[in-house]
Motif scaffolding. Structure first.
Motif, mmCIF file in Angstrom:
data_model
loop_
_atom_site.group_PDB
_atom_site.id
_atom_site.type_symbol
_atom_site.label_atom_id
_atom_site.label_comp_id
_atom_site.label_asym_id
_atom_site.label_seq_id
_atom_site.Cartn_x
_atom_site.Cartn_y
_atom_site.Cartn_z
ATOM 1 N N THR A 142 24.497 -18.459 4.697
ATOM 2 C CA THR A 142 25.131 -17.939 5.900
ATOM 3 C C THR A 142 25.587 -16.516 5.631
ATOM 4 N N VAL A 152 24.732 -15.225 10.684
ATOM 5 C CA VAL A 152 23.314 -15.551 10.721
ATOM 6 C C VAL A 152 23.031 -16.523 9.573
ATOM 7 N N VAL A 173 15.272 -17.128 9.898
ATOM 8 C CA VAL A 173 16.605 -17.378 10.458
ATOM 9 C C VAL A 173 16.525 -18.655 11.289
ATOM 10 N N GLY A 176 16.741 -19.036 15.466
ATOM 11 C CA GLY A 176 16.576 -17.652 15.898
ATOM 12 C C GLY A 176 15.166 -17.411 16.408
ATOM 13 N N ASP A 180 12.612 -13.439 13.265
ATOM 14 C CA ASP A 180 13.871 -13.165 12.559
ATOM 15 C C ASP A 180 13.770 -13.737 11.144
ATOM 16 N N THR A 197 16.964 -9.265 12.811
ATOM 17 C CA THR A 197 17.135 -10.083 14.005
ATOM 18 C C THR A 197 16.663 -9.302 15.227
#
Length: 245
Positions: A142, A152, A173, A176, A180, A197
């Protein structure tokens, strides 16, 4: 008549003596089978082989003879440098940081978060160095991003090594955009993290020894770049007009 019988007996005796001289026989050859059976020791059949030093049994009350010599390995004394694994010291276990399925990679400095790196606005963050040592495929990390006002989360799905013992970890991610992703490049002294991102791209530079780090917005870096005017003006050239005929 009587004289004739005497001569025949004399001739037979003479022939028998000559035969004995020509074909002498020993006592064992002329002995009958019954006599040979009587001369065999009790408990031993005719097919039993004759006694030898290897199968002879000692007589009752007598000392046993020397048995066969059997070579036995001598024990290796402790500390004599033998190959016995029982005497070899076990290696010390390597201390490694425990693997965590999910961990917060860094924390934002709440007291004085704002700073600058080469004139570019940045955020002070800190990280525990053991988290970098325990990085592995399958781990979720994280990463708090103050510019996004959220964290994220990414899952490490691949890793490879580059030159100079540089390790690279990659992963998408979670929850996401499909594009990403997070890239973590860990070197001997520093670690670089890039978080890409849809809202923007953010990079962190981490000191592996102290855990001190800074987080910057790639958008601020792009805005800080001022294109220079390195063009050279070229003086005009007067071109003569063609004369009218």
């Amino acid at each position: 008549m009587r004289h004739t019988k005497l001569m025949i007996m004399t001739l037979l005796a003479t022939a028998g003596g000559l035969a004995w001289l020509i074909y002498p026989q020993t006592q064992s050859e002329v002995a009958s089978p019954e006599a040979q059976a009587q001369t065999q020791p009790k408990g031993q059949s005719a097919s039993t082989p004759p006694p030898t030093p290897g199968n002879m049994k000692p007589a009752p009350g007598s000392a046993p003879g020397p048995g066969p010599v059997v070579a036995t390995p001598s024990p290796v004394p402790a500390g004599s440098g033998g190959n016995s694994s029982a005497n070899m010291p076990l290696p010390e276990p390597i201390q490694r940081a425990p693997r965590q399925p999910r961990a917060e990679l860094w924390q934002v400095d709440t007291k004085d978060p704002s700073t600058e790196v080469n004139g570019i606005p940045a955020t002070r963050i800190s990280i525990a160095p053991q988290l970098l040592d325990a990085m592995h495929v399958g781990q979720e990390v994280t990463l708090p991003i103050p510019a996004l006002n959220r964290s994220v989360t990414a899952k490490i799905t691949s890793t490879h090594n580059q030159l100079d013992n540089v390790e690279v970890f990659k992963g998408p991610v979670t929850d996401g955009h499909p594009k990403d992703n997070v890239i973590i490049t860990r070197g001997q002294t520093s670690t670089y993290v890039v978080v890409a991102t849809r809202e923007g791209t953010y990079s962190a530079t981490i000191d592996n020894r102290t855990g001190n780090a800074t987080l910057t917005d790639e958008g601020d870096i792009t805005e800080g770049i001022h294109p220079g005017d390195d063009s050279i003006s070229v003086p005009g050239i007067e071109m003569p007009t063609p004369e009218s005929s």
